[in-house]
Motif scaffolding. Structure first.
Motif, PDB file in Angstrom:
ATOM      1  N   VAL A  83     -10.703  17.201  45.858  1.00  0.00           N
ATOM      2  CA  VAL A  83     -10.208  18.297  46.693  1.00  0.00           C
ATOM      3  C   VAL A  83     -11.250  18.804  47.680  1.00  0.00           C
ATOM      4  O   VAL A  83     -10.992  18.888  48.882  1.00  0.00           O
ATOM      5  CB  VAL A  83      -9.713  19.472  45.820  1.00  0.00           C
ATOM      6  CG1 VAL A  83      -9.194  20.598  46.691  1.00  0.00           C
ATOM      7  CG2 VAL A  83      -8.633  19.010  44.868  1.00  0.00           C
ATOM      8  N   PRO A  86     -13.411  16.067  50.642  1.00  0.00           N
ATOM      9  CA  PRO A  86     -12.810  15.636  51.906  1.00  0.00           C
ATOM     10  C   PRO A  86     -12.724  16.732  52.970  1.00  0.00           C
ATOM     11  O   PRO A  86     -12.616  16.423  54.149  1.00  0.00           O
ATOM     12  CB  PRO A  86     -11.395  15.185  51.492  1.00  0.00           C
ATOM     13  CG  PRO A  86     -11.481  14.935  50.040  1.00  0.00           C
ATOM     14  CD  PRO A  86     -12.493  15.880  49.514  1.00  0.00           C
ATOM     15  N   ILE A  87     -12.750  18.013  52.567  1.00  0.00           N
ATOM     16  CA  ILE A  87     -12.600  19.058  53.576  1.00  0.00           C
ATOM     17  C   ILE A  87     -13.908  19.815  53.803  1.00  0.00           C
ATOM     18  O   ILE A  87     -13.918  20.872  54.418  1.00  0.00           O
ATOM     19  CB  ILE A  87     -11.493  20.075  53.184  1.00  0.00           C
ATOM     20  CG1 ILE A  87     -11.762  20.656  51.801  1.00  0.00           C
ATOM     21  CG2 ILE A  87     -10.131  19.427  53.221  1.00  0.00           C
ATOM     22  CD1 ILE A  87     -10.900  21.854  51.507  1.00  0.00           C
ATOM     23  N   LEU A  90     -14.808  21.268  57.193  1.00  0.00           N
ATOM     24  CA  LEU A  90     -14.024  22.347  57.795  1.00  0.00           C
ATOM     25  C   LEU A  90     -14.639  23.728  57.586  1.00  0.00           C
ATOM     26  O   LEU A  90     -14.111  24.717  58.071  1.00  0.00           O
ATOM     27  CB  LEU A  90     -12.595  22.328  57.237  1.00  0.00           C
ATOM     28  CG  LEU A  90     -11.826  21.046  57.520  1.00  0.00           C
ATOM     29  CD1 LEU A  90     -10.488  21.052  56.813  1.00  0.00           C
ATOM     30  CD2 LEU A  90     -11.621  20.860  59.015  1.00  0.00           C
ATOM     31  N   VAL A  94     -12.533  27.726  54.823  1.00  0.00           N
ATOM     32  CA  VAL A  94     -11.408  26.888  54.394  1.00  0.00           C
ATOM     33  C   VAL A  94     -11.601  26.460  52.944  1.00  0.00           C
ATOM     34  O   VAL A  94     -10.653  26.438  52.156  1.00  0.00           O
ATOM     35  CB  VAL A  94     -11.263  25.657  55.318  1.00  0.00           C
ATOM     36  CG1 VAL A  94     -10.172  24.728  54.806  1.00  0.00           C
ATOM     37  CG2 VAL A  94     -10.957  26.081  56.737  1.00  0.00           C
TER      38      VAL A  94
END
Lengths: 287, 309
Positions: A83, A86-87, A90, A94
């Motif tokens: 989870v 990958p982000i 950002l 976020v």
């Protein structure tokens, strides 16, 4: 007077638990750079897994706790890889919001599996010792001892081992650490394993000193945030001090004001600290 | 549950919570402020309405103030109260950024919740205030639930109109400038701190009104209704609909309300299965949230659109 002293001692035990619960949270915050709201839910996962193995499967406490801590540790890593990683690009806001979603998923999952009701571990009742009229139970002493042990071993780990030094390097400056040959991915894996494992340990403590209900994990995040902010989001060692401050402040406050206000004390501390000293006790300015 | 009641419930709560999502949209997407204490302004509105309209305490009541005022006064006070609470909480905290602001607003909401729970003199503590007065508007034989659905719709439309007006004005363009490049905006003489504060307070007012309307609909205000779950609900709705547009905020909220009403509408044989369904609803909501943020669904759509242009 002895009542005040009694609250003070209880506060030390509460504070020790908060230290265990917060250290992992602060470690992730430092290395991964965001506030992982789902950290508290890991406490719930571990607490209920201990309960399941101990009460439902009939295992003794020690192996149940060990398995629960190990599973929680790996579980935390899996969440991070699937989870959060990958982000990561950002930004922390976020990630923070995403971790609320993760907390929902884990909390809902625990709720669905366990159901409502109050549960306790199948362990002997607490033995109470009396020193100079102040009562303290053996489980409280265990929490205090474990918090101290964790603090010392984490300090040794971060200062003496290669992985520990790598963690500190990545926390200070990830790009610089990478350019000096630190394996950032491996370090991040170690961080997640350790911080989730600590959440697991705190969960076991929670199962031992409190009665379990499924909403217990959510109530912990409020206190964890309070301790982490008071400590300053960039520091690990001041977590120990601020855990004790919040724990003692919460318990001693009961002497003057109704017990219902205990959580409010934690939040009053958060607000006051953020207003007057946003960098926390550690004195380091967080970026 | 029949279809009609379902649709009315979706319309009422969809519009009502859309007001919150729209305000959050203004604060976050335009003002760059992460407000994790949305529920507090909602609760202030609801309690303000209840306190103004309820009768003076009697019997077992523990609250101190009941003004027995007319409903429209309560409604106005709800908006003013939310704005005052926004001034109180925004003035010291808005110089904090990003996650620090999120945490302080969250903390303020928890403090308020704790006060409402423990300070029985405000609203009977955990029992709350029951039988909150409803305005005596009724047309012939139109049921109350329809009136409230229309009221919620109206409140949402007015909120949209006001926000649109603000955003279309030079003031709105200055807000966008602040969001896009704070330093540049400051360099051309925009008072960034002041603008953020103003946006924060302005957007709290409709939340307060929504709180008053919510109190009228449920006829009950209690601390249980105003937990952090409301804040998270609105945030999920905002993320679900994409944070850039007002339409997205509304669609996201309505989608989430429909989802919840559907789950609640399923008849269950046992308490246990109902409880599992509620937990699964929680899990799914969280999972949708994570997935949308993970694959940046709306960023991609808007990117594709800008490529096409």
């Amino acid at each position: 007077m002895s009542l005040l002293a009694q609250y003070f001692v209880t506060g030390i035990a509460t504070g020790s638990f908060l230290i265990l619960a917060t250290i992992g949270f602060s470690l992730t915050r430092q290395v991964e750079g965001f506030l992982n709201i789902a950290h508290a839910e890991l406490l719930g996962v571990s607490a209920f897994m201990t309960w399941g193995l101990n009460v439902l499967a009939g295992w003794p406490l020690l192996p149940s706790a060990t398995v629960a801590i190990a599973v929680t540790s790996v579980f935390g890593l899996v969440i991070a890889r699937t989870v959060y990683d990958p982000i990561k690009k950002l930004g922390p806001a976020v990630l923070l919001i995403t971790s609320v979603g993760v907390a929902y998923v884990i909390g809902g999952g625990v709720d669905a599996v366990i159901g409502t009701g109050i549960r306790t571990l199948d362990i002997p009742l607490a033995t109470t010792y009396k020193f100079y009229g102040i009562r303290v139970t053996n489980y409280q002493l265990l929490v205090i001892a474990l918090a101290a042990l964790t603090g010392v071993s984490l300090a040794l780990f971060l200062n003496k081992t290669n992985t520990g030094l790598a963690i500190r390097a990545v926390a200070a400056n990830a790009e610089l650490a990478a350019s000096r040959g630190v394996d950032v991915r491996k370090t991040s894996r170690a961080t997640w394993l350790i911080s989730s494992g600590l959440a697991g340990l705190a969960g076991v403590m929670l199962a031992m000193i409190a009665t379990l209900s499924t909403d217990i994990a959510f109530h912990q995040i409020l206190k964890i945030l309070a301790v982490a902010i008071l400590a300053g989001l960039g520091s690990l060692y001041s977590v120990i001090l601020s855990g004790l401050i919040v724990g003692i402040a919460m318990d001693v406050s009961v002497y003057w004001i109704p017990a219902g206000y205990r959580p409010l004390i934690a939040f009053a501390i958060v607000i006051i600290v953020l207003l007057f000293r946003p960098q926390g006790l550690s004195g380091r300015r967080a970026a | 549950m029949n279809v009609e009641a379902f649709l009315v419930a979706v319309l009422t709560f969809g519009c009502l919570f859309s007001v919150l999502t729209l305000s959050l949209n203004l604060q976050y997407a335009r003002g760059g402020m992460i407000n994790f204490g949305t529920v507090a302004y909602f609760a202030v509105g609801a309690y303000a309405y209840a306190i103004v309209t309820q009768e003076p305490p009697s019997g077992l009541d523990q609250y101190l103030i009941g003004l027995n005022g007319p409903w429209w006064l309560g409604f106005l006070v709800a908006g003013v109260g939310a704005a005052c609470f926004a001034i109180l909480t925004g003035w010291p905290t808005l110089r904090l950024r990003g996650e620090y602001l999120a945490l302080t607003t969250f903390a303020f909401a928890e403090v308020l919740h704790s006060f409402l729970l423990n300070e029985r003199r405000i609203g009977n503590g955990s029992v709350g205030l029951a039988n909150v007065e409803r305005p005596g508007i009724s047309w012939a034989d139109v049921p109350d639930s329809y009136v409230f659905a229309v009221a919620a719709l109206l409140l949402m439309l007015v909120t949209i109109a006001v926000y649109r007006r603000i955003l279309a004005s030079p003031y709105g363009r200055a807000m966008d400038a602040v969001r896009d490049d704070e330093m540049a905006a400051e360099a051309v003489g925009k008072d960034v701190a002041r603008m953020r504060f103003e946006v924060f307070v302005i957007s709290a007012v409709p939340i307060g009104f929504a709180g008053a309307l919510y109190a009228m609909i449920t006829t009950l205000v209690s601390p249980d209704l105003f937990t952090a779950e409301v804040t998270f609900f609105v945030w999920i709705a905002l993320v679900l609909g994409g944070e850039r547009t007002m339409l997205g905020a509304i669609l996201g909220t309505i989608a989430l309300v429909v989802f919840q009403e559907v789950v609640r509408g399923i008849p269950f044989e046992t308490v246990r299965s109902a409880q599992i369904a509620a937990s699964v609803e929680h899990m799914l909501t969280g999972a949708i949230f994570v997935i949308i943020l993970r694959w940046q669904v709306f960023e991609r759509i808007s990117f594709a659109r800008s490529q096409a242009e």
